[in-house]
Enzyme design. Structure first.
Site, PDB file in Angstrom:
ATOM      1  N   LYS A 242       0.836  -1.202   0.000  1.00  0.00           N
ATOM      2  CA  LYS A 242       0.000   0.000   0.000  1.00  0.00           C
ATOM      3  C   LYS A 242       0.871   1.252   0.000  1.00  0.00           C
ATOM      4  CE  LYS A 242      -1.066   2.315   3.446  1.00  0.00           C
ATOM      5  NZ  LYS A 242      -1.450   2.861   4.765  1.00  0.00           N
ATOM      6  N   CYS A 310     -19.097   5.907   5.500  1.00  0.00           N
ATOM      7  CA  CYS A 310     -19.012   4.444   5.640  1.00  0.00           C
ATOM      8  C   CYS A 310     -17.995   4.092   6.712  1.00  0.00           C
ATOM      9  CB  CYS A 310     -18.644   3.807   4.301  1.00  0.00           C
ATOM     10  SG  CYS A 310     -18.937   2.028   4.232  1.00  0.00           S
ATOM     11  N   CYS A 317     -25.466   4.596   7.085  1.00  0.00           N
ATOM     12  CA  CYS A 317     -26.095   3.986   5.903  1.00  0.00           C
ATOM     13  C   CYS A 317     -27.350   4.744   5.480  1.00  0.00           C
ATOM     14  CB  CYS A 317     -26.427   2.525   6.175  1.00  0.00           C
ATOM     15  SG  CYS A 317     -24.975   1.477   6.431  1.00  0.00           S
ATOM     16  N   CYS A 320     -26.478   7.574   3.227  1.00  0.00           N
ATOM     17  CA  CYS A 320     -25.666   7.248   2.051  1.00  0.00           C
ATOM     18  C   CYS A 320     -26.529   7.200   0.801  1.00  0.00           C
ATOM     19  CB  CYS A 320     -24.977   5.904   2.274  1.00  0.00           C
ATOM     20  SG  CYS A 320     -23.909   5.398   0.903  1.00  0.00           S
TER      21      CYS A 320
END
Length: 349
Positions: A242, A310, A317, A320
């Site tokens: 990463k 999130c 939620c 969203c």
């Protein structure tokens, strides 16, 4: 009827020869067919060696002829179907390591409505109000410094950021920059002093040790600069895939992969964009279908989305825009609705 020992030996030798020739022919045919880019299933019939009695009542061995055309008999039809090139998939599996499982259904298959989901995330991130927008690793370097010093500071910020909140990483980098954060100065600094400056980042003792060792390697091998390939970056102590991909993007302006941290890993699996238990496996699955021109955007976009909407705990939620498209969101809202209904019934009782 008795079988002589010579006959038995001959039978065994012929059986071994028959099997060997059949295996070689089958392998050769499969290699030839594989080169054509098609998947072909061969169904060889078993070659049988039987004993029958001749006219005199003695045992006779009926073995295949020596011709290779009779040693392996194939069905009249070959099952052929077009198959996409899977070389990249096997290369990615090799990268994961021996024994790793890859969810093949996620390769080269774009999830349903993924462009709509991406557009909604962009809309929710348009205000750029997440911590990563002001305290991300690419924002923590000094201004008006040499390019190699900026790349070094960027690498240090990435090393410190692992499993650490952006606010803590930003504060640690600020203290390092106050002490002239260059390769030579970090080498001169004691490990104890370095640890005190970066505290309270996660695993600060281990990171202090890794930063010291990395700085010495950069001085000896790279003239106080950082490597310009993912492979060489990953050889540095404390640097993983990463960090390497993000370093290539922000330090060298080269996109080599999708930087996948805990936010990208969590959100990708919640959305159904990946199906993996480890961030690096999630990265490989994402790279198998996400258009390459979007790779540079994914990390920054999803990290900020994970910090504001999130979230790992108590995700928003209901707020969203993807609540009707996200499998995780649909299940979460459904569970909340059932819980609220149950609580209401208990109050009535």
């Amino acid at each position: 009827m008795e079988i002589q020992s010579e006959d038995v030996n001959a039978m065994a030798a012929t059986t071994r020869l028959t099997r060997s020739v059949a295996q070689k022919l089958s392998t050769k045919l499969k290699e030839t067919l594989r080169e054509d880019g098609r998947k072909k299933v061969l169904r060889p019939r078993h070659v049988k060696i039987e004993l029958e009695s001749d006219a005199d009542g003695e045992s006779m061995q009926h073995a295949p002829e020596t011709s290779t055309s009779n040693n392996l008999v194939l069905d009249d039809q070959l099952i052929c179907e077009k198959k996409p090139d899977t070389s990249e998939i096997f290369d990615q599996k090799k990268e994961l390591g021996k024994g790793s499982k890859i969810h093949r259904t996620n390769f080269r298959k774009e999830p349903d409505h993924w462009m709509e989901v991406l557009g909604n995330i962009r809309e929710m991130r348009k205000n750029r109000d997440a911590p990563v927008d002001t305290m991300g690793c690419d924002k923590l370097c000094d201004d008006d410094i040499l390019p190699e010093v900026r790349r070094y500071q960027l690498l240090l910020s990435l090393m410190l950021s692992s499993q650490t909140k952006d606010q803590v990483t930003s504060a640690a980098m600020s203290r390092l920059r106050e002490h002239d954060c260059t390769v030579d100065n970090i080498i001169k600094m004691s490990e104890e002093t370095l640890g005190q400056l970066i505290y309270p980042v996660s695993f600060w003792r281990t990171k202090a040790r890794s930063i010291k060792r990395t700085s010495e390697i950069l001085k000896d091998k790279y003239a106080n600069d950082i490597p310009n390939t993912v492979e060489d970056l990953c050889k540095l102590p404390g640097v993983g895939p990463k960090m390497a991909h993000l370093a290539m993007q922000f330090a060298w302006n080269t996109v080599t992969g999708i930087g996948t941290d805990t936010h990208v890993h969590r959100i990708s699996n919640r959305l159904g964009w990946a199906n993996a238990r480890q961030p690096d496996k999630t990265r490989i699955e994402l790279e198998s279908w996400v258009p390459r021109e979007l790779w540079a955007e994914v990390n920054h976009l999803l990290v900020g989305f994970g910090q504001t909407v999130c979230r790992p705990v108590n995700p928003r939620c209901s707020d969203c825009l993807n609540k009707d498209l996200c499998p995780f969101g649909i299940q979460t809202l459904r569970s909340r609705k059932r819980r609220m209904k149950r609580d209401a019934e208990e109050e009535v009782d």
